[in-house]
Design an enzyme around this catalytic site. Structure first.
Site, short mmCIF file in Angstrom:
data_model
loop_
_atom_site.label_atom_id
_atom_site.label_comp_id
_atom_site.label_asym_id
_atom_site.label_seq_id
_atom_site.Cartn_x
_atom_site.Cartn_y
_atom_site.Cartn_z
N GLU A 198 24.04 7.90 -47.46
CA GLU A 198 23.46 8.00 -46.11
C GLU A 198 24.19 6.98 -45.26
O GLU A 198 23.93 5.79 -45.33
CB GLU A 198 21.96 7.72 -46.19
CG GLU A 198 21.20 8.16 -44.96
CD GLU A 198 20.69 7.00 -44.13
OE1 GLU A 198 21.27 6.78 -43.04
OE2 GLU A 198 19.75 6.33 -44.56
N CYS A 223 20.32 3.89 -38.15
CA CYS A 223 21.34 4.93 -38.37
C CYS A 223 21.10 6.06 -37.39
O CYS A 223 22.02 6.78 -37.02
CB CYS A 223 21.23 5.50 -39.78
SG CYS A 223 21.50 4.27 -41.02
#
Ligand code: UN1
Length: 516
Positions: free
Chosen positions: A268, A302
């Site tokens: 990720e 993120c």
């Protein structure tokens, strides 16, 4: 009065067992006792909160052996029983929510509200995993052969190595562990070296649950250090799955190292998330979504909104509304709930922020809301920066890259929704995306196969703040991994296809004749 006393940090550290001598010698598998220490400085006030010992290679090996031994017991426990342990862990998190939320806020710098939200995300994934522990199901498949039965089973993998980032210092670990544990795996965690104390605090909480249930401590292990410590794990064949969160640069190294030994990885990585604003969008909703997305966690999610892609017909109105909203933002101590924006993690981050603004200007960007580093009373840590907005082009090199700071690029698009989508997709990363629209057609186009190319695509919601029920992750340079909800659990298990013959003959598949 200092911040630690004023906002109850001293008390929280004590309650979480990370007060004073944080040399990692207090509990279970963090008892490494190496001579080197990671020092944790708060970006809130610059104070040294504590130290955690760095794991040596010999200690790392011992941790892995302990984890391997624990796996032998843990994989035999019925999955719902493993779920019960995760339920108890979730319960303890509820009890420690305020303390852990405060520590997250103080060590990492996000607002206390967001710190609480992060612990809530841990609690939510525990609840999800408890239910999942009774649902780890495979398919049954009809066989082509008479009196044969086919089925799929999912079995635990073994050790799951977790490498997590500073920005979500506890929730992302919990996404991984809660699932891995109900799946029958054991976990070894290397938290970010920038937030080691939240790691120790979490380890203390789970160690207590394991102890109360007379379970081996190796089910949850903690190792500490820089990328070297992480690389022992990525190269280690005893660790079948590595789940890593962080930059694309780091992910490429981790992905290649794990692939070289044919291990599994969940990656990720970076995002470059955008909100498209169509001509008929609700401006009020757009402002809330864009501003929280861009300045929440000081632009260090993120999923943070980095680009606002606005149709030319509504451009001036949206620009003015967002710029106006930035005027209301209060920057300061994130533990003080009247502030919206806390510090970025450290001085390196401040440098990256400054460099990005300079680069955007050099490429022809026009600053709409001026940035800058704050100084003076309350800003002594040197990590407080002003959220800024820059009018830019998608083709700028700096717009193409992810800067972990509160910088929002505003871009104009012309034409129909597909022109906006082309801008949104026109970057290397593919984590999160959003559209603000009242057009049903545009919304569906955005969600269609020719729409957003990201792992997350939202309508009339910003880019950040995903719920745990959905699979979380993204495409392209974001790495392709999925964590958290939906069927992400399957990545933490190995799939086995079983064919069982309950006849007295042995017919071969594909009708092959083989008579003896
Ligand atoms: C991250 O930034 O790595 O969707 C995780 C969100 C949070 C998780 C972010 N639920 O913004």
């Amino acid at each position: 009065m200092n911040i630690q006393t004023e906002f109850g940090i001293t008390e929280a550290l004590k309650n979480l067992g990370v007060a004073a001598k944080n040399n990692g010698t207090s509990t279970g598998l963090q008892s490494h006792g190496g001579d080197n220490f990671l020092e944790s400085y708060s970006p809130v006030d610059g104070a040294l909160i504590g130290k955690v010992s760095v794991t040596t290679q010999a200690q790392y090996d011992k941790v892995i052996e302990t984890a391997q031994a624990a796996f032998k017991d843990w994989r035999d426990a019925p999955a719902p029983l493993r779920g019960e342990i995760v339920r108890q862990f979730g319960q303890k998190l509820r009890e420690h929510k305020a303390d852990l939320g405060k520590l997250v806020s103080y060590e990492m710098g996000k607002s206390y509200q967001e710190g609480l939200g992060e612990v809530q995300e841990m609690i939510d994934i525990c609840d999800f995993a408890v239910g999942l522990s009774r649902q780890l199901h495979g398919l049954t498949i009809k066989s082509e052969r008479p009196l044969h039965h086919m089925q799929e089973q999912y079995h635990p993998l073994g050790i799951v190595g977790i490498i997590s980032a500073f920005n979500f210092p506890v929730a992302v670990w919990a996404w991984n562990t809660a699932l891995a544990w109900v799946c029958g795996d054991v976990c070894v965690w290397k938290p970010s070296e920038k937030t080691p104390l939240t790691g120790v605090a979490c380890q203390n909480i789970i160690a207590e649950v394991l102890k109360e249930n007379d379970l081996p401590e190796g089910i949850s292990c903690l190792i500490n250090g820089d990328y070297n410590v992480g690389s022992w794990m990525t190269k280690d064949e005893r660790v079948p799955l590595i789940s890593a969160t962080g930059s694309t640069r780091m992910g490429k190294i981790v992905g290649q190292t794990v692939a070289a030994r044919l291990g599994k990885s969940i990656l990720e990585l970076g995002g470059n998330n955008a909100i498209i604003v169509t001509p008929d969008a609700d401006i009020k909703m757009t402002v809330i979504g864009a501003v929280f997305g861009a300045v929440g966690t000081a632009g260090q999610r993120c999923t943070s909104t980095r680009r606002l892609i606005v149709h030319e017909d509504i451009y001036d109105k949206v620009r003015d509304a967002v710029v106006g909203a930035y005027g209301q933002l209060r920057i300061g101590n994130p533990l003080d709930e009247k502030n919206h924006v806390g510090p970025v993690i450290d001085k390196d981050s401040v440098n990256n922020y400054n460099k990005a603004i300079e680069a955007a200007k050099a490429e022809g960007g026009k600053v709409l809301v001026e940035g800058g580093v704050l100084s003076g009373e309350g800003f002594e840590s040197g990590c407080y920066v002003k959220p800024c907005i820059i009018e830019a082009e998608n083709s700028f090199k700096i717009v193409q890259s992810e800067t972990f700071a509160p910088i929002l690029y505003i871009l104009k698009y012309k034409g129909d929704v597909h022109d906006g989508i082309a801008v949104q997709n026109g970057v290397a990363q593919g984590l999160s995306s959003a559209i603000m629209t009242n057009s049903m057609r545009d919304a569906h186009q955005f969600l269609s196969a020719v729409g957003s190319d990201c792992g997350i695509a939202n309508v009339n919601i910003g880019t950040s703040g995903a719920e745990i029920g959905g699979a979380f992750g993204g495409e392209k340079e974001t790495g392709g991994g999925r964590e958290s909800g939906s069927d992400a659990w399957k990545a933490y298990m190995r799939r086995q296809t079983n064919t069982l013959n309950y006849s007295t003959e042995l017919p071969l598949a594909q009708g092959i004749k083989f008579d003896l």
